[in-house]
Design a protein around this motif. Structure first.
Motif, mmCIF file in Angstrom:
data_model
loop_
_atom_site.group_PDB
_atom_site.id
_atom_site.type_symbol
_atom_site.label_atom_id
_atom_site.label_comp_id
_atom_site.label_asym_id
_atom_site.label_seq_id
_atom_site.Cartn_x
_atom_site.Cartn_y
_atom_site.Cartn_z
ATOM 1 N N ASP A 87 0.650 -1.345 -0.087
ATOM 2 C CA ASP A 87 0.124 -0.197 -0.234
ATOM 3 C C ASP A 87 0.911 1.166 -0.226
ATOM 4 O OD1 ASP A 87 -1.924 1.656 -0.141
ATOM 5 O OD2 ASP A 87 -2.089 2.237 2.415
ATOM 6 N N LEU A 88 1.956 1.089 0.743
ATOM 7 C CA LEU A 88 2.745 2.249 0.436
ATOM 8 C C LEU A 88 3.751 2.455 -0.477
ATOM 9 C CD1 LEU A 88 3.829 2.094 4.340
ATOM 10 C CD2 LEU A 88 2.890 3.786 3.427
ATOM 11 N N LEU A 89 3.478 1.238 -0.998
ATOM 12 C CA LEU A 89 4.195 1.362 -2.556
ATOM 13 C C LEU A 89 3.539 1.860 -3.553
ATOM 14 C CD1 LEU A 89 6.806 -1.948 -2.240
ATOM 15 C CD2 LEU A 89 8.265 0.035 -2.162
ATOM 16 N N GLU A 90 2.546 1.752 -3.001
ATOM 17 C CA GLU A 90 1.479 1.730 -4.308
ATOM 18 C C GLU A 90 1.151 3.785 -4.700
ATOM 19 O OE1 GLU A 90 -1.083 1.534 -7.288
ATOM 20 O OE2 GLU A 90 -0.109 0.379 -6.905
ATOM 21 N N ARG A 91 1.243 4.214 -3.143
ATOM 22 C CA ARG A 91 0.885 5.574 -2.587
ATOM 23 C C ARG A 91 2.433 6.457 -2.643
ATOM 24 N NH1 ARG A 91 -3.393 6.965 0.573
ATOM 25 N NH2 ARG A 91 -4.616 5.173 1.169
ATOM 26 N N ARG A 92 3.854 6.004 -3.539
ATOM 27 C CA ARG A 92 5.326 6.313 -3.493
ATOM 28 C C ARG A 92 5.258 6.877 -2.457
ATOM 29 N NH1 ARG A 92 7.497 4.708 -8.388
ATOM 30 N NH2 ARG A 92 5.686 3.847 -9.608
ATOM 31 N N LEU A 93 5.347 6.449 -1.036
ATOM 32 C CA LEU A 93 5.460 7.214 0.106
ATOM 33 C C LEU A 93 7.054 6.058 0.878
ATOM 34 C CD1 LEU A 93 2.444 7.687 2.241
ATOM 35 C CD2 LEU A 93 4.436 9.192 1.902
ATOM 36 N N PRO A 94 8.029 7.114 1.236
ATOM 37 C CA PRO A 94 9.208 6.953 1.514
ATOM 38 C C PRO A 94 9.094 6.218 3.037
ATOM 39 C CG PRO A 94 9.288 9.012 1.509
ATOM 40 C CD PRO A 94 8.141 9.335 0.726
ATOM 41 N N PHE A 95 9.448 4.389 3.238
ATOM 42 C CA PHE A 95 9.059 4.456 4.092
ATOM 43 C C PHE A 95 10.460 3.868 5.269
ATOM 44 C CE2 PHE A 95 7.392 1.192 1.564
ATOM 45 C CZ PHE A 95 7.648 0.096 2.658
ATOM 46 N N MET A 96 10.162 2.886 6.532
ATOM 47 C CA MET A 96 10.934 2.340 7.593
ATOM 48 C C MET A 96 10.080 1.652 7.929
ATOM 49 S SD MET A 96 12.379 3.217 11.488
ATOM 50 C CE MET A 96 11.400 2.397 12.079
ATOM 51 N N MET A 97 10.057 -0.256 7.404
ATOM 52 C CA MET A 97 9.652 -0.879 8.198
ATOM 53 C C MET A 97 10.643 -2.043 9.243
ATOM 54 S SD MET A 97 7.244 -3.638 6.151
ATOM 55 C CE MET A 97 5.476 -2.742 6.470
ATOM 56 N N GLU A 98 9.790 -1.903 9.946
ATOM 57 C CA GLU A 98 10.284 -2.791 10.836
ATOM 58 C C GLU A 98 10.500 -4.689 10.608
ATOM 59 O OE1 GLU A 98 11.740 -4.830 14.831
ATOM 60 O OE2 GLU A 98 12.119 -2.461 13.597
ATOM 61 N N LYS A 99 11.394 -5.030 11.011
ATOM 62 C CA LYS A 99 11.863 -6.254 10.016
ATOM 63 C C LYS A 99 10.175 -7.507 11.017
ATOM 64 C CE LYS A 99 13.564 -7.329 14.890
ATOM 65 N NZ LYS A 99 12.580 -8.357 15.484
ATOM 66 N N PRO A 100 10.389 -8.592 10.200
ATOM 67 C CA PRO A 100 10.346 -9.333 9.589
ATOM 68 C C PRO A 100 9.882 -8.396 7.667
ATOM 69 C CG PRO A 100 9.808 -10.935 10.257
ATOM 70 C CD PRO A 100 9.046 -9.297 10.886
ATOM 71 N N MET A 101 9.141 -7.409 7.850
ATOM 72 C CA MET A 101 8.381 -7.726 7.125
ATOM 73 C C MET A 101 7.177 -8.327 5.909
ATOM 74 S SD MET A 101 11.183 -5.134 4.840
ATOM 75 C CE MET A 101 10.084 -3.718 4.046
#
Length: 350
Positions: A87-101
């Motif tokens: 969803d965040l990639l679809e919105r082209r938003l930069p992000f940090m995601m906690e592991k393990p994704m």
């Protein structure tokens, strides 16, 4: 430039405990925490109350559409991470995601493929890469001090898994939601450091899991044997059976005792010509010429430094310090270990 940040899935314990990302964001210069989201509104409101009362949302879409943040810190359950990432990639938003994704490598691979195709900025916090052990290992590797590497040994044993329910993360004890126990969570750091320092890929040659001590549906102990194509061996031990635990006051507004942290750990890298070990804040270096023992502890909170480095790299147009591909490489080893140790037949999480 003030970075306007929104945080997703803040019932995750790393929001205000352990790494405590929200607490760090609240005190960073040039950063504004503008909103927090969680499917549990009561927990989201509690987290917000502890970090300056940013706006609270139950819906991810509503928060992102309303606030339009510059950057997103994504936490949440392991079984929802891949969907949130896409969803965040679809919105082209930069992000940090906690592991393990994600629950497994198959899910994380779909994220890596999309990040690669889009060129998006997606970071994964791995504060152990900035540890004194890794810093000294990098220096000695650059100097050629080890000679040919022999093996790495990594042990991390933390306190009881009961910390997860106490910190509003009961789902960590459900394999369908977490994808595993201490290996899926704590093991990520050790596997990432092994791959990072050797600079190679690796395969799992042996694995075993323990459930007996705590009696949960996820493992409370795991040991994993690794080997790189050139023959460097690794031993990883992780667990949730560090015996010391106590209470300290009350969680604000929660009415429950808060468990204090505790851990037993050791990190070691050994070559033909040198040995480096970190344990209890002490560094030991042994070579043919002598032995040196000294203290070396971080001068800055590791999670704060990691988070600041991620935001700095994004602001400067640089790649993330640790990216999705790095996360995927470690998750693949975790999946191999679960299969080899027959955990997959117990949990049926794939």
């Amino acid at each position: 430039m003030t970075i306007r940040i929104a945080a997703l899935g803040v019932s995750h314990w790393h929001s205000i405990y352990d790494a405590a990302y929200l607490r760090h964001l609240a005190r960073m210069p040039d950063v504004e925490l503008i909103g927090v989201q969680d499917s549990d509104p009561a927990v989201a409101a509690q987290r917000a109350a502890e970090v300056g009362h940013p706006a609270v949302f139950a819906s991810t879409a509503q928060m992102l559409d309303t606030l339009r943040p510059d950057f997103v810190v994504a936490l949440g359950r392991h079984d929802t991470m891949a969907e949130v990432a896409h969803d965040l990639l679809e919105r082209r938003l930069p992000f940090m995601m906690e592991k393990p994704m994600g629950l497994n490598a198959t899910e994380v691979a779909t994220i890596a493929d999309r990040v690669r195709a889009q060129g998006s900025y997606v970071a994964v916090p791995m504060p152990q890469r900035d540890s004194p052990f890794v810093r000294h290992a990098h220096r000695m590797l650059a100097e050629g001090a080890f000679g040919p590497l022999s093996h790495l040994y990594i042990r991390t044993n933390r306190f009881t898994s009961a910390r997860y329910p106490a910190w509003d993360c009961e789902w960590m004890l459900d394999p369908q939601a977490s994808g595993g126990g201490c290996l899926r969570n704590l093991g990520m750091h050790g596997l990432d450091v092994f791959l990072h320092l050797t600079g190679e890929t690796a395969s799992v040659t042996g694995a075993q899991f323990g459930h007996h001590a705590l009696g949960t549906r996820v493992e409370d102990y795991a040991s994993v044997l690794l080997r790189t194509p050139t023959g460097v061996c690794g031993t990883l031990e992780v667990g949730n059976t560090y015996p010391r635990r106590t209470t300290e006051g009350r969680q604000p507004g929660a009415g429950r005792d808060k468990l204090l942290d505790g851990a037993d750990g050791e990190w070691k890298i050994v070559g033909r010509d040198a040995l480096l070990m970190a344990k209890d804040g002490n560094i030991r270096i042994v070579t043919g010429d002598g032995e040196w023992n000294f203290s070396d502890t971080p001068t800055e909170n590791p999670a704060y430094h990691c988070l600041a480095s991620i935001l700095s790299a994004w602001r400067d147009g640089l790649p993330p310090p640790v990216g999705v591909e790095d996360c995927l490489n470690a998750v693949r080893l975790i999946d191999e270990a679960y299969v080899l140790g027959d955990a997959i037949d117990i949990w049926r999480v794939y």
